[in-house]
Enzyme design. Structure first.
Site, PDB file in Angstrom:
ATOM      1  N   GLY A 109     -14.239 -23.783  -3.491  1.00 24.48           N
ATOM      2  CA  GLY A 109     -15.404 -22.689  -3.493  1.00 24.48           C
ATOM      3  C   GLY A 109     -15.803 -22.658  -2.291  1.00 24.48           C
ATOM      4  O   GLY A 109     -16.346 -21.418  -1.645  1.00 24.48           O
ATOM      5  N   SER A 110     -16.493 -23.905  -1.922  1.00 23.79           N
ATOM      6  CA  SER A 110     -17.366 -23.698  -0.524  1.00 23.79           C
ATOM      7  C   SER A 110     -16.402 -23.431   0.483  1.00 23.79           C
ATOM      8  O   SER A 110     -16.853 -22.626   1.415  1.00 23.79           O
ATOM      9  CB  SER A 110     -17.670 -25.348  -0.269  1.00 23.79           C
ATOM     10  OG  SER A 110     -18.498 -25.726  -1.553  1.00 23.79           O
ATOM     11  N   ASP A 216     -19.093 -18.942 -10.218  1.00 24.28           N
ATOM     12  CA  ASP A 216     -19.564 -19.417 -11.485  1.00 24.28           C
ATOM     13  C   ASP A 216     -19.188 -17.981 -12.390  1.00 24.28           C
ATOM     14  O   ASP A 216     -19.759 -18.096 -13.499  1.00 24.28           O
ATOM     15  CB  ASP A 216     -21.342 -19.661 -11.329  1.00 24.28           C
ATOM     16  CG  ASP A 216     -21.453 -20.711 -10.683  1.00 24.28           C
ATOM     17  OD1 ASP A 216     -20.635 -21.448 -10.281  1.00 24.28           O
ATOM     18  OD2 ASP A 216     -22.734 -20.750 -10.196  1.00 24.28           O
ATOM     19  N   SER A 237     -14.570 -20.715  -7.382  1.00 22.59           N
ATOM     20  CA  SER A 237     -14.519 -22.326  -7.377  1.00 22.59           C
ATOM     21  C   SER A 237     -13.559 -22.675  -8.669  1.00 22.59           C
ATOM     22  O   SER A 237     -13.765 -22.181  -9.632  1.00 22.59           O
ATOM     23  CB  SER A 237     -15.847 -22.712  -7.465  1.00 22.59           C
ATOM     24  OG  SER A 237     -15.485 -24.308  -7.636  1.00 22.59           O
ATOM     25  N   HIS A 242     -16.010 -25.244 -13.524  1.00 23.07           N
ATOM     26  CA  HIS A 242     -16.087 -23.712 -13.528  1.00 23.07           C
ATOM     27  C   HIS A 242     -15.066 -23.290 -14.613  1.00 23.07           C
ATOM     28  O   HIS A 242     -14.245 -24.170 -15.519  1.00 23.07           O
ATOM     29  CB  HIS A 242     -15.311 -23.318 -12.194  1.00 23.07           C
ATOM     30  CG  HIS A 242     -16.569 -23.575 -11.087  1.00 23.07           C
ATOM     31  ND1 HIS A 242     -17.461 -22.924 -10.832  1.00 23.07           N
ATOM     32  CD2 HIS A 242     -16.985 -24.841 -10.573  1.00 23.07           C
ATOM     33  CE1 HIS A 242     -18.375 -23.173  -9.904  1.00 23.07           C
ATOM     34  NE2 HIS A 242     -18.184 -24.604  -9.908  1.00 23.07           N
ATOM     35  N   ASN A 312      -7.725 -25.784   8.349  1.00 28.08           N
ATOM     36  CA  ASN A 312      -6.937 -25.868   7.255  1.00 28.08           C
ATOM     37  C   ASN A 312      -7.544 -26.044   5.940  1.00 28.08           C
ATOM     38  O   ASN A 312      -8.108 -27.335   5.777  1.00 28.08           O
ATOM     39  CB  ASN A 312      -5.770 -26.823   7.539  1.00 28.08           C
ATOM     40  CG  ASN A 312      -4.695 -27.144   6.409  1.00 28.08           C
ATOM     41  OD1 ASN A 312      -4.921 -26.295   5.488  1.00 28.08           O
ATOM     42  ND2 ASN A 312      -3.858 -27.936   6.846  1.00 28.08           N
TER      43      ASN A 312
HETATM   44  C1  LIG Z   1     -22.533 -20.542  -6.766  1.00 26.11           C
HETATM   45  C2  LIG Z   1     -21.285 -21.372  -6.244  1.00 26.11           C
HETATM   46  N1  LIG Z   1     -20.827 -21.127  -4.899  1.00 26.11           N
HETATM   47  C3  LIG Z   1     -20.146 -22.319  -4.518  1.00 26.11           C
HETATM   48  C4  LIG Z   1     -19.925 -23.342  -5.224  1.00 26.11           C
HETATM   49  C5  LIG Z   1     -18.967 -24.403  -4.610  1.00 26.11           C
HETATM   50  O1  LIG Z   1     -17.718 -24.638  -5.069  1.00 26.11           O
HETATM   51  P1  LIG Z   1     -16.984 -25.949  -4.907  1.00 26.11           P
HETATM   52  O2  LIG Z   1     -17.777 -27.016  -5.619  1.00 26.11           O
HETATM   53  O3  LIG Z   1     -15.547 -25.630  -5.309  1.00 26.11           O
HETATM   54  O4  LIG Z   1     -16.877 -26.259  -3.332  1.00 26.11           O
HETATM   55  C6  LIG Z   1     -20.277 -23.773  -6.350  1.00 26.11           C
HETATM   56  C7  LIG Z   1     -20.120 -24.906  -7.128  1.00 26.11           C
HETATM   57  O5  LIG Z   1     -20.304 -25.109  -8.061  1.00 26.11           O
HETATM   58  C8  LIG Z   1     -21.187 -22.682  -6.968  1.00 26.11           C
HETATM   59  O6  LIG Z   1     -21.999 -22.880  -8.115  1.00 26.11           O
END
Ligand SMILES: Cc1ncc(COP(=O)(O)O)c(C=O)c1O
Length: 461
Positions: A109-110, A216, A237, A242, A312
């Site tokens: 998600g990041s 979320d 994510s 999730h 990537n």
């Molecule tokens: C609101 C939100 N954005 C982004 C992320 C990042 O997701 P990831 O952990 O897959 O990088 C999270 C992770 O829980 C999140 O709660």
């Protein structure tokens, strides 16, 4: 005895297949392996009985059965590893679920947030985000909603959050505006949809980009429309906490094909070609060797033509295979999250004197990520007293992510602006926490959670 049986099994299969052509052997073996994987999963990952007080009540976690393991092993047997048949199926499945034109799976998600924001800085856009441009965002945030702004030399302009929904306070949008404002970027907190009618109106009136972090909030709707589909990009994510999981994983989605193409390029090293790996050797376009590089004055293989400063951040076929199985379960997962939320909401009502229960917009239908609670000012206990008590009874709790992001060590010195002094955000950082609603919580676990809250509150009469 067991070893003899094991050897007999394999030896017998190998011998029985020997006469057959390799292709047929392959198919039979694959079926046999997958049957055994399904059988193994049913035994090895069978649900364990819940022992109150001893079994940990997680706030979230992987919910799976033999389908996910069979898909994963199927992908391993292909050993394609990178973008392949499962990736295509996952893209299509997510597209259908979200009702959008383009989905770009990524490795978290990041990364989805990073791809979305970076794509909007593309020099191929008419009005790209430029270094120093301002992006309105709530200070009550998950860190990697803010990080891509910093990474792209943009300036976050922090607004406060609303108590109850924990979403950005839309009343502060006008005050946040400046001649440098170019975008609004926020997460639908814990799956609770922000007031999209007001946000869309604001964004249109000021001609801003709108990016929704729906990490979320998969399946949450506002006025019947999926969150993440209101603006330029939505992000997801698939980390195990999730709504669906691929282990690590995420996705960017959009209804604008041009933005989808740029996002794909940013994800894939900055490479312009997106169709080569779908239909090698010439790609879907059939023009792989006809692309000209101006600076070179002649053609250059499109597969190595770079039009963005990229990364990537791709998802593997193995992750996508698990995602395909999870997508089948998604409607039931969402229903379970809503059911569990309702159950906790009813069960926690007696403690409203001490705890503020979550609120949501009348047009919102949240597909809840978790159940947020705020310890009221003047309560005869501190948040930590309650979270420690719950944890000591094996009920997992979490805080609302980073709280006030500006109070986190890494973010204290970033370039930013603030609207007001963020009193609600600080209050959330001091007094809020959440417990789970995920589909792994059955009746027994929910009963136990509520009984434990009752135990805690008994001392206050
Ligand atoms: C609101 C939100 N954005 C982004 C992320 C990042 O997701 P990831 O952990 O897959 O990088 C999270 C992770 O829980 C999140 O709660």
């Amino acid at each position: 005895m067991i070893t003899t049986l094991e050897r007999l099994g394999t030896a017998q299969i190998v011998e029985a297949l020997e006469e057959l052509p390799a292709d047929q052997q392959k198919e039979i073996l694959r079926r046999q392996i997958l049957d055994l994987v399904a059988h193994y999963t049913r035994i090895a990952h069978a649900p364990r009985p819940f022992v109150p007080g001893e079994t940990r009540v997680h706030y979230a976690g992987r919910v799976f059965d033999e389908d996910e393991l069979v898909h994963a092993v199927d992908a391993v047997l292909d050993f394609w590893l990178t973008f392949g048949r499962f990736s295509q199926a996952f893209e299509q499945g997510l597209k259908a679920f979200l009702g959008v034109r383009d989905v770009i799976p990524v490795n978290s998600g990041s990364s989805a947030n990073l791809v979305a924001i970076t794509a909007l800085t593309s020099s191929r856009l008419e009005r790209p985000l430029q270094p120093g441009d301002e992006v309105i965002t709530p200070a009550m945030a998950f860190p990697t909603t803010i990080a891509p702004l910093v990474q792209n030399n943009l300036v976050p302009v922090f607004v406060d959050c609303e108590i109850g929904t924990y979403n950005l306070d839309v009343e502060q949008l006008e005050a946040a505006l400046s001649p440098r404002t170019r975008a609004v970027f926020f997460a639908h907190t814990l799956g609770n949809p922000a007031p999209m009618d007001l946000i869309v109106e604001f964004v249109r009136r000021h001609d801003l980009y709108l990016i929704e972090d729906a990490c979320d909030a998969l399946g949450s709707t506002f006025d019947g429309q999926m969150v993440g589909t209101f603006g330029h990009f939505g992000t997801l994510s698939f980390y195990p906490a999730h709504h669906i999981t691929t282990g690590e994983g995420g996705a960017v989605f959009t209804n604008r094909p041009r933005l989808g193409k740029i996002a794909r390029t940013v994800r894939d090293w900055g490479r312009d070609c997106w169709c080569g790996y779908r239909n090698p050797p010439d790609g879907v376009c059939g023009r792989r060797f006809e692309w000209k590089i101006e600076a070179l004055g002649t053609t250059y293989d499109h597969r190595y033509l770079f039009t963005e400063i990229g990364y990537n951040l791709k998802m593997t076929d193995l992750q996508a295979a698990i995602g395909v199985a999870q997508l089948q379960k998604l409607p039931n997962f969402i229903a379970a999250r809503k059911r569990n939320f309702r159950r906790l909401y009813e069960g926690l009502k007696p403690y409203e004197e001490y705890l503020l229960l979550p609120t949501w917009h009348p047009k919102a239908d949240p597909s809840w990520f978790a159940f947020p609670l705020l310890v009221r000012e003047g309560a005869p206990f501190r948040r930590e007293d309650l979270t420690r008590f719950l944890e000591s009874r094996n009920i997992e709790t979490r805080l609302l992510f980073a709280g006030n992001i500006l109070k986190q060590p890494a973010y204290r010195h970033i370039r930013h602006r603030i609207v007001g002094d963020l009193p609600n955000t600080d209050r959330v950082m001091r007094n809020a926490f959440f417990v789970g609603v995920y589909p792994g919580l059955d009746e027994a676990r929910l009963d136990y959670m509520l009984a434990t809250f009752a135990d805690f509150f008994r001392r206050f009469g």
